[in-house]
Structures are given as C-alpha cells and as structure tokens.
Design a protein around this motif. Sequence first.
Motif, PDB file in Angstrom:
ATOM      1  N   GLY A 296      18.522 -11.054  68.165  1.00 22.90           N
ATOM      2  CA  GLY A 296      19.387 -10.402  67.192  1.00 22.90           C
ATOM      3  C   GLY A 296      18.712  -9.285  66.429  1.00 22.90           C
ATOM      4  O   GLY A 296      19.396  -8.454  65.840  1.00 22.90           O
TER       5      GLY A 296
ATOM      6  N   ALA B 279      19.695  -4.797  69.166  1.00 23.35           N
ATOM      7  CA  ALA B 279      21.094  -4.788  69.612  1.00 23.35           C
ATOM      8  C   ALA B 279      21.122  -4.675  71.134  1.00 23.35           C
ATOM      9  O   ALA B 279      21.384  -3.607  71.693  1.00 23.35           O
ATOM     10  CB  ALA B 279      21.846  -3.627  68.966  1.00 23.35           C
TER      11      ALA B 279
ATOM     12  N   PHE C  74      24.659  -8.394  65.943  1.00 19.66           N
ATOM     13  CA  PHE C  74      23.741  -9.112  66.820  1.00 19.66           C
ATOM     14  C   PHE C  74      22.898 -10.098  66.010  1.00 19.66           C
ATOM     15  O   PHE C  74      22.586 -11.195  66.479  1.00 19.66           O
ATOM     16  CB  PHE C  74      22.858  -8.117  67.565  1.00 19.66           C
ATOM     17  CG  PHE C  74      23.639  -7.163  68.423  1.00 19.66           C
ATOM     18  CD1 PHE C  74      23.834  -7.431  69.766  1.00 19.66           C
ATOM     19  CD2 PHE C  74      24.197  -6.007  67.887  1.00 19.66           C
ATOM     20  CE1 PHE C  74      24.562  -6.556  70.563  1.00 19.66           C
ATOM     21  CE2 PHE C  74      24.928  -5.128  68.673  1.00 19.66           C
ATOM     22  CZ  PHE C  74      25.118  -5.408  70.016  1.00 19.66           C
TER      23      PHE C  74
ATOM     24  N   VAL D 221      21.931 -10.761  73.563  1.00 14.73           N
ATOM     25  CA  VAL D 221      22.358 -11.491  72.369  1.00 14.73           C
ATOM     26  C   VAL D 221      23.777 -12.026  72.540  1.00 14.73           C
ATOM     27  O   VAL D 221      23.992 -13.251  72.458  1.00 14.73           O
ATOM     28  CB  VAL D 221      22.236 -10.619  71.108  1.00 14.73           C
ATOM     29  CG1 VAL D 221      22.663 -11.414  69.876  1.00 14.73           C
ATOM     30  CG2 VAL D 221      20.820 -10.094  70.951  1.00 14.73           C
TER      31      VAL D 221
ATOM     32  N   THR E 120      28.627  -4.986  74.447  1.00 14.15           N
ATOM     33  CA  THR E 120      27.500  -4.510  73.641  1.00 14.15           C
ATOM     34  C   THR E 120      27.861  -3.234  72.901  1.00 14.15           C
ATOM     35  O   THR E 120      27.595  -3.094  71.696  1.00 14.15           O
ATOM     36  CB  THR E 120      26.269  -4.287  74.531  1.00 14.15           C
ATOM     37  OG1 THR E 120      25.948  -5.507  75.207  1.00 14.15           O
ATOM     38  CG2 THR E 120      25.077  -3.841  73.708  1.00 14.15           C
TER      39      THR E 120
END
Length: 631
Positions: A123, A126, A82, A130, A60
Amino acid sequence: MTGIGLRRDAAGRAFLVLCALVFAAKVALASTLPLFGDEAFYWQESRHPAWAYSDLPGATAWLVWLGTAVGGDTLLGVRWPFLLMGAAIPFLVARIAAQLGGDAAGARAGALALLLPLSGTLGVLALPDVPMTFAAMLCLDAGARLLRGVTPGACAELAAGLALGALAHYRFALVVVAGATALLLSREGRAALRDPRVWTAVAIGAVAWIPLLAWNLQHGDVGLRFQLVDRHPWRLHAGGALFPFVQLVFVTPLLCVALVVALRDAWRGRGEALHAYLLGAGAVPVLGYGVLGFFADTERVSFHWALPGWLALLALAPAVLARWPRGWRRATWAVAGLGLAVALGYLLAAASPALRARLAGTTVYPDNFAGWRDVAAEVDAALERLPPETRLVVDNFMLAAQLGFARGDGGVEVLDHPLNHKHGRAPQLALWDHVVTAIDRREGPVLLAVEDTAQSPRLRLDWYGHLCAVAGIDVPPQVLNVDGGRKRFLLFPLPARAQATPAACVLPALAWIDVPAPGARVGRRFGVAGWAFKDGAGIARVEILLDGEPVAEAAYGAAAPHVAEFWRTSSDPAHPDVGFAGEVDVGERPDGAYRLGVRLHGRDGSSEDWPEQVVVVEGGEAGPAGTHRRD
C-alpha cells in the motif's frame, strides 16, 4: 469488519497498536517517497480513463484517479486508496485464523501479516498487487465463511473479491484456480459449490474479465501476448532454483519455515474442512510460482507473486508457533519485525536524497525512485530558457510519465524506446498517439530529454546512433548526474530544422575508468587509467575529478585496441588511441571515501562529466595500477 473480539485480550490490543504504528509509518513514507516508475505510468493511465490498458486491467488506474480526485496530484493523493487496502489485509487474515484458534490466534496471525515484509509494506506504493492481494484475501475470507454455510454476505464478499481481482491483474487467474482447488478439497466446500448463489457470485466475477478480454480482442491480443508469451522465455532455466532462497529473505527465514510447516500441517489435517481449504489456497500459489520460476521471466521482479499463498498459510501459523520453544517463537517474531523494519528503512532511504546517494555504489540502489525530481527541475529550468513554443519530447515511457506527473501533463510525447516494449507499454503509448517516430525535421524547437542509464552501457552507442537518425542531435547535451551518475540524464535543446542531416550528429561521449576499480583502496597518490571516445567530434582532453572537483589532467591518446574491437560501430577517428592515464595527488585532503570521476572535453567545445565511482583513500602511496602500497 473483523468479526473477532480484538480488544478482549492482550494479543488483540497489541495487534491494534501494531496496526496503528505500521499504518502511520506507511502514511509518512507514502507522503514523501518519490513515485516508483510504474506508479507514474498508472497515474498517466488515470488521465486516460479506459476499461483496460495494454499492461493491465483498469482497476489500478481507476484507484489512482479516485485518489487524485480527492487528494490532488500529490504523492499521498495517488496512494491513499492503496494504503487503505493494504491496511485491511491483516484484519482479513485475523478473521480467518480466528476460525481455527479463537480471537487470540486471529490477532497473532494478523500481527504476523503486518510484520511479513511483503504484506507489511503493501500500500505504500500504488501498484496493482495491492488491489489484487486485497481481492485475493476477500475471496479467501468469503470461502472460509462458505465452509460454515452459504449466506448472502459471504456470496457478496466473494463476488466483490472476484470482480476486483479480475479488474486488477492477469495474475489473479491463478488465485481463482487456487480458490476453486481449495473449495473442492473438502466436502463442505463441494457442497457450497452446488449452491446457485455461489455460482451467481462466480458469474459476477467472470463478467469482470470481459473488459480485459474485449480490449485484447480489439488490439490483437497484445496484452495477453505480453503477459503470457513475450515476457517469459518458456524454457527450462536454473533461475527457478533461487525461489526458495528469495522467499526465505522476503518472508523472513524463521517465519518462512513456520509457514512451510503450516503447509505440512494443512496436508495432514486435510480431513478437516478449513485445513483442506487453506491447503489449496496456500499450496497452489506458493508451489505453482515455485515451479513457474524455472520457465518464467527472470528480468523483472517476481518475489512477491506468491504472497496470496503465504497469507493463506498465516492463518495456521499461530498453531505452529505454539508448538515451538519460547526462544524460537520470540526469535520468529523478532526476525519478522526486523524484516519489516529493514523493508520500511529501505523505502525511507529511497525517499531521502542523502541516504539514497549512500546506496549509489551498491546493488540495492533504489534506481526506480531516483532522479525524477532532479530531472523535472532541470527540464523546467531548460524550458524557461528556451522559446515558449518549445516541445518536450522524452526517450522512454517511464521518464515521460514522471515528467508528466511533475508537470501535471498526461500527454508528454515519447520516442519508440526498447524500454517501452520490455514493459508492455508501447501499444498503449501508440493508442494515445504519444509516440514520436522522428523529430529530425522540426518546425519549432524541441527539448529532448534522455534517461541515459535506461540503457546498459554496451547498448548506449547504438541508442545514440538511433537518436541521431530520429532526432538529429547536433548540439551537445546538458548532462545531469544524479547520485554520482548512477542515474544520468541528457537534455538536448534542439533548434528548429527544416532538413534532416544525421551525418552531422555529434554523439555523447562514452568512457570508462579501468583503474582503480570501484571501491578500491588507494594511497594518497594513485594512478587513474581508462578510455574515452566521442563520435562526431572526438575527445580533446580528459580531466580527473575528485568529489566533482578537477584534481589532475590525464594524458589522452594511449593505445586501447580492445575498445575499438568492442565498439565496432564507433566512428571516432582517434581509435584505437582512445586511452587516458593520469595521477592523482590527494594533497591535504583527509583519508576516507571519495567520488572519482572524469570530465570529458570534446573537440567541439563541449564537456561531459562521466558517472563517478567510490575509492577509499588511505595513508601510503599507490602503485602504477592504483593498488595500495604502504611505505
């Protein structure tokens, strides 16, 4: 990418048009919606590149780093990777469904994936779900391809999905279990698992867990303990009984029923390879999290955990809906579309200060999106007034990350706050050396920013006492009430101080309006009563406010022994006589909703506006308790 002819029929064309419309709406939201609190922390993690962090594996933060490297430290810069992953998921659903019912069925399944609120909004934020969900769908698609025969392309897709998932979230482990179960349920799946190329892909996916495991070994397993032990009670509780009802809401009722029927169809058709495969891929996450809900965390949202299972079952949904009467089919599509519209509308409300303020008195107030821009502006203005060497210190990780994003500073110092521990961020902050244990002795001035509403009202007095001990808050705060005080911040401009003198602390005031109740309907004259106290200074007087304007002076000093009994640690000598009461005359103001509040004036000369509540003024006169009475 899809491998199906989406332009060959009306269903395919409609799917592509729907994709474009939803994607455009998501881009618009992602460009304007303030960062969710956790998003800001992932941005902060992206400023400290690492293989893993105390809360999550590294993917991430890496995606945020990539996004901002291309798009800058902007909302869309953080979120665009994302958005692309979220946009790809319906196409993967469509490709899997096309194996069962052809291109038209695939397009319908993909469209349902777009309308499903949980995946249709994926999406915009963030968040690690996702890449984890995208990875799960890569693995699901790869497994469906393996049932037709092992190919280098399917193995490469499986390896990519397994690696990305391992780097995205601890919860991906259940997706791995679901995928293995799905393949083992059919002869074709078991044959694929005997192929060394498949095990090469599995090995690549297993290697991707090494950074996370190594990080935990180096740091006393704090990440694993948080995810698997600390955040879950691991004892039976009734909260799990809500799981089906919550899923009915977030999947939308008719579509949820269709997916449950699809699960039944998968069970009945398990003699066929793809049905058996989707049975395992759908049942393990949906039923697994349904059972886990009786033992797991109830303080944080978990309604989205079962999403990979629902997406797997969507491949069977077109066949289910084809058996339903036309009216029910149309209703299913309409309700799902309405669900997505509500979800996107809620995000729109969170992005709009005016719309968000209208939600301030409700249970759906978007707290995690609110107030960050306001407090960032106030902090900047305060620092402009203070000496240039002033340090900025904040009380919790979320506020630190949000101010860091607003100021382009990934190193904002933060106190040791309970919120840091609740969300598993305390170990990471300590590793970055961002935690400040004490600023009661300070060589230079400090601006201390406190998110007052990060603590529940019953815990605030103890937290103020802690701030006294570690920061020596001997100056009155600047109070920032956002959305009528539903989000509240305190800014303390602390001068340099060589000695720690916690006994001299003056704490922020605490108050409550007992009458009228929030949302009450009142007459054009109505009574207001409550209590207020302020440790270290005491309350001099209380003004009653209507829409932020003083309209009456309350009499202060009424007996309120229940307040002293509850707030036993309070040192205000006025106890138990800390009650107030007054009467408001609306005057020439029209009937309607008003924000009722109080302004608390301390004996030290300070004043603080307490959070407001809504009352509805109607014609007539209220009785002494503030209840409505017509003459």
